[in-house]
Motif scaffolding. Structure first.
Motif, mmCIF file in Angstrom:
data_model
loop_
_atom_site.group_PDB
_atom_site.id
_atom_site.type_symbol
_atom_site.label_atom_id
_atom_site.label_comp_id
_atom_site.label_asym_id
_atom_site.label_seq_id
_atom_site.Cartn_x
_atom_site.Cartn_y
_atom_site.Cartn_z
ATOM 1 N N UNK A 259 10.226 8.436 5.596
ATOM 2 C CA UNK A 259 9.193 7.761 6.408
ATOM 3 C C UNK A 259 8.665 8.376 7.584
ATOM 4 N N UNK A 260 7.269 7.786 7.792
ATOM 5 C CA UNK A 260 6.565 8.677 8.876
ATOM 6 C C UNK A 260 6.893 7.940 10.219
ATOM 7 N N UNK A 261 7.101 8.687 11.295
ATOM 8 C CA UNK A 261 7.775 7.982 12.339
ATOM 9 C C UNK A 261 6.648 8.661 13.492
ATOM 10 N N UNK A 262 5.879 7.546 13.741
ATOM 11 C CA UNK A 262 4.538 7.605 14.551
ATOM 12 C C UNK A 262 4.642 7.255 16.130
ATOM 13 N N UNK A 263 3.767 7.882 16.826
ATOM 14 C CA UNK A 263 3.522 7.133 18.192
ATOM 15 C C UNK A 263 2.309 6.680 18.400
ATOM 16 N N UNK A 264 2.286 5.529 19.181
ATOM 17 C CA UNK A 264 0.931 4.875 19.464
ATOM 18 C C UNK A 264 0.838 4.772 20.964
ATOM 19 N N UNK B 84 0.946 -1.099 0.016
ATOM 20 C CA UNK B 84 -0.033 0.114 -0.049
ATOM 21 C C UNK B 84 0.981 1.099 -0.065
ATOM 22 N N UNK B 85 2.126 1.286 0.240
ATOM 23 C CA UNK B 85 2.848 2.316 0.618
ATOM 24 C C UNK B 85 2.788 2.912 1.700
ATOM 25 N N UNK B 86 1.841 2.663 2.684
ATOM 26 C CA UNK B 86 1.299 3.337 3.900
ATOM 27 C C UNK B 86 2.375 2.678 5.129
ATOM 28 N N UNK B 87 2.643 3.952 5.982
ATOM 29 C CA UNK B 87 3.706 3.596 7.189
ATOM 30 C C UNK B 87 2.574 3.209 8.318
ATOM 31 N N UNK B 88 3.071 2.252 9.118
ATOM 32 C CA UNK B 88 2.649 1.948 10.349
ATOM 33 C C UNK B 88 1.184 1.407 10.415
ATOM 34 N N UNK B 89 0.255 2.286 10.100
ATOM 35 C CA UNK B 89 -1.267 1.737 10.092
ATOM 36 C C UNK B 89 -1.586 0.166 9.914
ATOM 37 N N UNK C 195 -4.729 5.409 19.957
ATOM 38 C CA UNK C 195 -4.583 6.565 18.958
ATOM 39 C C UNK C 195 -3.124 6.682 18.370
ATOM 40 N N UNK C 196 -2.954 7.123 17.258
ATOM 41 C CA UNK C 196 -1.584 7.450 16.476
ATOM 42 C C UNK C 196 -1.377 8.809 16.260
ATOM 43 N N UNK C 197 -0.226 9.287 16.696
ATOM 44 C CA UNK C 197 0.185 10.676 16.669
ATOM 45 C C UNK C 197 1.416 10.721 15.796
ATOM 46 N N UNK C 198 1.464 11.693 14.926
ATOM 47 C CA UNK C 198 2.996 11.789 14.185
ATOM 48 C C UNK C 198 3.740 12.374 15.178
ATOM 49 N N UNK C 199 4.981 11.665 15.252
ATOM 50 C CA UNK C 199 6.156 12.370 15.839
ATOM 51 C C UNK C 199 7.096 13.228 14.763
ATOM 52 N N UNK C 200 7.373 12.654 13.683
ATOM 53 C CA UNK C 200 8.119 13.357 12.813
ATOM 54 C C UNK C 200 8.232 12.572 11.534
ATOM 55 N N UNK C 201 8.873 13.225 10.672
ATOM 56 C CA UNK C 201 9.127 12.539 9.413
ATOM 57 C C UNK C 201 10.652 12.617 9.085
#
Length: 316
Positions: A266-271, A141-146, A159-165
């Motif tokens: 890349x998308x670096x996320x927090x869960x 899918x080319x999707x990060x994390x989810x 909930x998923x919150x973005x930390x940074x790219x």
């Protein structure tokens, strides 16, 4: 036994002959009182001995617990009056976040666990971590994390919150003597790879790209050689033990004789788990992520894109 003696989580794991994750679980449940020194969690020898005696059925008086009104009282989740919050991941931005949490949220103690993205999500599923960082690419899918979060945390409220790219790509020696530019170059005969451990975001990125480009891992010399962090991979390339490695841009700026070739942002996320007991500190964490103080500190670190920082990307 001297009150001045203390142990790291690794030392505790060896002494008790248990996994490091089990140590974190004992700390989270309040069975092993702990505190943080720099980036390390430590347990005093007197508290370790008290825990061992309790497991043998010997009653030991507990240290006094001070209840903070911010945190709903739960003796099994209290450590010296502070509610521990285990933050997983290896990026320096997480250390910055932990410092801000410690300074601005009363009643909690941030604790750092340096594990990869997949292991982080698994630890959250097991109830062993509170803030999980992840950068896992789904190649289809080319999707990060989810896609990974939905599968691993099925039935959970989070909930998923973005930390940074940030940019991920290749480490090569200065001047790129082997002219390595893209994923297909890994097919070339004689190219030596320094790999990351299974479960890390960099390893998932590599394995997904190999799959999409029809490259078999056994075609690549050094695929089975694993390093536990980005600096280790960059160091192998710098020393000439490997020709290429996959990692993030920052490590290349730290290690000499290494050049970085960006391939994907890349998308670096927090869960974070949505539980009644977590509600207040989660709100505070999101406020920290959006704050000028936190973002200005990250802006001083090269290679971070903060355009999505603090945005809630998904919630159940």
């Amino acid at each position: 036994m001297s009150d001045n003696i203390s142990y790291t989580t690794e030392e505790i794991a060896k002494l008790l002959k248990i996994s490091k994750l089990t140590v974190y679980d004992l700390i989270k449940k309040g069975e092993l009182p702990s505190y943080r020194v720099g980036k390390q969690m430590r347990v005093d020898a007197i508290d370790l001995e008290a825990y061992k005696q309790r497991t043998k059925g010997i009653k030991i008086a507990a240290r006094p617990i001070v209840v903070d009104p911010l945190v709903p009282f739960n003796p099994s989740a209290s450590t010296n009056g502070l509610r521990p919050i285990v933050i997983t991941g290896q990026d320096i931005s997480l250390d910055v976040l932990a410092n801000h949490i410690e300074k601005t949220i009363s009643g909690v103690r941030p604790l750092r666990s340096f594990v990869g993205s997949l292991d982080s999500l698994i630890s959250m599923y097991r109830g062993e971590s509170d803030i999980v960082s992840t950068h896992l690419l789904d190649g289809d899918t080319g999707e990060y994390n989810l896609p990974y979060i939905r599968k691993l945390l099925v039935g959970s409220s989070y909930l998923v919150v973005n930390l940074l790219l940030r940019w991920a790509g290749f480490y090569v020696q200065q001047g790129n003597p082997h002219q390595i530019r893209g994923w297909n170059d890994l097919k070339r005969q004689g190219i030596r790879l320094a790999n990351r451990e299974k479960g890390s975001g960099a390893r998932v990125l590599l394995d997904e790209q190999l799959r999409l480009h029809g490259i078999q891992p056994n075609q690549i010399q050094g695929y089975a050689s694993e390093e536990s962090n980005h600096l280790g991979v960059a160091g192998k390339v710098s020393s000439g033990e490997a020709d290429v490695g996959v990692g993030i841009e920052k490590a290349a700026s730290i290690v000499s004789n290494v050049e970085f070739i960006p391939l994907i942002q890349e998308r670096y996320d927090l869960v974070m788990m949505r539980k009644p007991a977590n509600r207040i500190w989660i709100e505070h964490v999101i406020q920290i992520l959006k704050s000028d103080a936190f973002q200005n500190e990250l802006r001083a670190i090269p290679g971070y894109d903060l355009s999505l920082t603090g945005q809630v990307l998904y919630e159940t």
